[in-house]
Design an enzyme around this catalytic site. Structure first.
Site, mmCIF file in Angstrom:
data_model
loop_
_atom_site.group_PDB
_atom_site.id
_atom_site.type_symbol
_atom_site.label_atom_id
_atom_site.label_comp_id
_atom_site.label_asym_id
_atom_site.label_seq_id
_atom_site.Cartn_x
_atom_site.Cartn_y
_atom_site.Cartn_z
ATOM 1 N N ASN A 110 0.820 -1.216 0.000
ATOM 2 C CA ASN A 110 0.000 0.000 0.000
ATOM 3 C C ASN A 110 0.854 1.267 0.000
ATOM 4 O O ASN A 110 0.602 2.206 -0.771
ATOM 5 C CB ASN A 110 -0.935 0.005 1.222
ATOM 6 C CG ASN A 110 -1.987 -1.091 1.145
ATOM 7 O OD1 ASN A 110 -2.063 -1.811 0.151
ATOM 8 N ND2 ASN A 110 -2.782 -1.220 2.192
ATOM 9 N N THR A 155 -16.086 37.815 -31.248
ATOM 10 C CA THR A 155 -16.878 37.380 -30.102
ATOM 11 C C THR A 155 -18.128 36.741 -30.701
ATOM 12 O O THR A 155 -18.624 37.185 -31.739
ATOM 13 C CB THR A 155 -17.279 38.550 -29.181
ATOM 14 O OG1 THR A 155 -18.096 39.479 -29.904
ATOM 15 C CG2 THR A 155 -16.040 39.278 -28.649
ATOM 16 N N HIS A 156 -18.609 35.689 -30.067
ATOM 17 C CA HIS A 156 -19.748 34.925 -30.598
ATOM 18 C C HIS A 156 -19.451 34.383 -32.005
ATOM 19 O O HIS A 156 -20.371 34.121 -32.782
ATOM 20 C CB HIS A 156 -21.032 35.765 -30.642
ATOM 21 C CG HIS A 156 -21.357 36.440 -29.347
ATOM 22 N ND1 HIS A 156 -22.014 35.801 -28.314
ATOM 23 C CD2 HIS A 156 -21.079 37.699 -28.899
ATOM 24 C CE1 HIS A 156 -22.154 36.638 -27.296
ATOM 25 N NE2 HIS A 156 -21.587 37.791 -27.625
ATOM 26 N N SER A 277 -6.841 12.809 -48.379
ATOM 27 C CA SER A 277 -8.045 11.981 -48.436
ATOM 28 C C SER A 277 -7.794 10.795 -49.356
ATOM 29 O O SER A 277 -7.081 10.910 -50.357
ATOM 30 C CB SER A 277 -9.223 12.812 -48.967
ATOM 31 O OG SER A 277 -10.287 11.973 -49.374
ATOM 32 N N LYS A 283 -7.701 17.323 -51.078
ATOM 33 C CA LYS A 283 -7.849 17.585 -49.642
ATOM 34 C C LYS A 283 -6.519 17.679 -48.917
ATOM 35 O O LYS A 283 -5.578 16.948 -49.199
ATOM 36 C CB LYS A 283 -8.686 16.470 -48.992
ATOM 37 C CG LYS A 283 -10.132 16.402 -49.416
ATOM 38 C CD LYS A 283 -10.928 17.610 -48.947
ATOM 39 C CE LYS A 283 -11.074 17.679 -47.452
ATOM 40 N NZ LYS A 283 -11.786 16.517 -46.880
ATOM 41 N N GLU A 290 -7.084 18.133 -35.224
ATOM 42 C CA GLU A 290 -8.355 17.478 -34.922
ATOM 43 C C GLU A 290 -8.168 16.374 -33.893
ATOM 44 O O GLU A 290 -9.005 16.170 -32.999
ATOM 45 C CB GLU A 290 -8.955 16.903 -36.207
ATOM 46 C CG GLU A 290 -9.429 17.975 -37.193
ATOM 47 C CD GLU A 290 -9.903 17.378 -38.521
ATOM 48 O OE1 GLU A 290 -9.809 16.149 -38.690
ATOM 49 O OE2 GLU A 290 -10.351 18.153 -39.375
#
Length: 466
Positions: A110, A155-156, A277, A283, A290
């Site tokens: 432990n 912003t937004h 791709s 591509k 990602e």
């Protein structure tokens, strides 16, 4: 095969039960830390006269032999011996004989496993801090090239005000600075020793916990044996810091992905960090960005998993706590890999300054400048806001931007407008004038870069090798 703990048992578990309960499949990653902890423990046993010097020397020699074999990949571990601790103890006994069984005097698995994880996280946290620093350096180097490169600020996810691209990049530098600080602060909780706490209650042997802690480079010991073997706060803190770091990386990934689209074309990722791709020849996918964005969920999962494991556990150690390691190992690997990839992505990306410049001339992100202009001439800001809103509507209806309106049209909106309004509305002027502390004004950005350079220099000077 008889268990090292099997004296009171009359039956042995079936093979699949052993496999389910074993942790050697993943905790063998702690082999270096386990041997390091054992060397300190047996040295302490010798100092305290608990084991004679000749036996201490024999055990040390055996441990060092196992260490060399571990480094060369020669050790073979068994599921029947459950975990890294029992595997190494069995290998030590095979190496030097029954005296190897004396190593476990005055300790338990432990406190042993807790010690291993403290040692592991101490080393890994320092390596992650170095990787954070490398990414910060990459951001600073890119930012220095783009102090006067303009980019729309959002912003937004709507165009808001133009900013220096360096200023935008440096926002992430300061996020990472907080991440670095969290890791650095967490080392205070990581760098304490549970060794010698025993199973939960300490030991009857006259050990010297402070001495073994000193040998291992710990700054102190746990003051309570129950807490020492059951505490996993230091792992939770590491996972929490890592989850926050990955959130920051994921946000920048999202921006890099957006900026590299045909719609934005603000940057281009280097071929080294993109893929193609299998069906569409044109591509170029920002796959590494990602992937890091996606891997953020793994670290979140590790944090929530351990929080859930611990939430209902009574003191002290429970087998549930075996579930603390895989998430920790995975988070370490994920964070280190993500940081190393990220530094490369930032260093090698191409910034399309002309496209960014064009973008800030084709929007209404300089509208706030008009309101500020009127406010400095005494018009209450709320009224100035309304005047500018109407001017924006006029421009939209004509299909033009604010710089395309005539002075007469400005005068129609307010007599306070003068010829200088066209200089005021230039995007570079808009950015340059925002020189409040921490703003996007070029002088402020240069100042921020100097501060960043100083911080990186201090880190370099104070770096303590793992």
């Amino acid at each position: 095969m008889s268990k090292l703990w099997g004296g009171r048992f009359t039956k042995t578990a079936e093979e699949w039960v052993d496999a389910f309960g074993a942790s050697i499949g993943f905790d063998q990653k702690l082999v270096k830390e386990d041997i390091t902890g054992s060397l300190a423990h047996v040295t302490m046993l010798g100092k305290c006269g608990i084991l004679p010097n000749d036996e201490v020397a024999q055990i040390k020699e055996g441990l060092k032999t196992l260490q060399k074999k571990a480094e060369s990949g020669e050790l073979e571990f068994s599921v029947q011996n459950e975990d890294i601790h029992l595997n190494l103890e069995k290998l030590l006994i095979d190496e030097i004989g029954p005296v190897g069984g004396k190593l476990h005097t005055g300790r338990s698995r432990n406190d042993q496993v807790a010690t291993d994880m403290h040692l592991y996280l101490r080393n890994e946290t320092k390596e992650i801090m170095e990787a954070v620093k490398s990414l910060q350096t990459a951001l600073v180097n890119q930012a220095k090239q783009h102090v006067e490169t303009l980019i729309p600020g959002y912003t937004h996810l709507q165009r808001a005000q133009p900013v220096s691209f360096a200023h935008h990049l440096m926002a992430y530098f300061w996020m990472l600075e907080r991440d670095y600080g969290r890791y650095e602060d967490s080392l205070k909780r990581v760098n304490i020793s549970p060794l010698g706490a025993g199973a939960l209650a300490g030991t009857t042997f006259a050990i010297d916990r402070e001495y073994s802690a000193e040998l291992l480079g710990f700054e102190g010991i746990y003051e309570n044996s129950l807490d020492a073997v059951s505490d996993r706060d230091f792992i939770l803190e590491f996972l929490s810091s890592s989850a926050t770091l990955m959130m920051h990386l994921s946000r920048l990934c999202e921006e890099l992905i957006l900026w590299s689209t045909q719609e934005f074309q603000f940057i281009e990722m280097d071929d080294s960090f993109a893929t193609g791709s299998s069906i569409m020849p044109q591509k170029k996918n920002p796959d590494m960005a990602e992937l890091i964005r996606g891997k953020t969920g793994r670290v979140y999962g590790s944090l929530f998993s351990l929080l859930t494991v611990l939430k209902g556990l009574p003191l002290a150690y429970n087998k549930d706590m075996q579930e603390d390691k895989e998430g920790m190992f995975d988070a370490v690997d994920t964070v280190k890999g993500s940081l190393n990839i990220f530094a490369g992505m930032i260093e090698t990306m191409t910034v399309n300054s002309d496209t960014m410049e064009k973008a800030v001339h084709q929007d209404f992100s300089n509208a706030t400048e008009l309101a500020d202009y009127l406010a400095t001439k005494g018009l209450p800001f709320r009224q100035a806001h309304e005047v500018v809103g109407k001017l924006v509507l006029v421009a939209i209806e004509k299909g033009v931007y604010l710089l395309d309106l005539t002075l007469e049209e400005y005068k129609n909106a307010s007599e306070l407008f003068e010829e200088d309004i066209f200089d005021v509305l230039q995007p570079k002027t808009v950015v340059a004038r925002r020189n409040s502390a921490g703003g996007t004004g070029f002088e402020q950005v240069k100042l921020a870069l100097k501060k960043a350079d100083h911080l990186l220099h201090v880190k370099e000077e104070s770096h303590v090798p793992s």
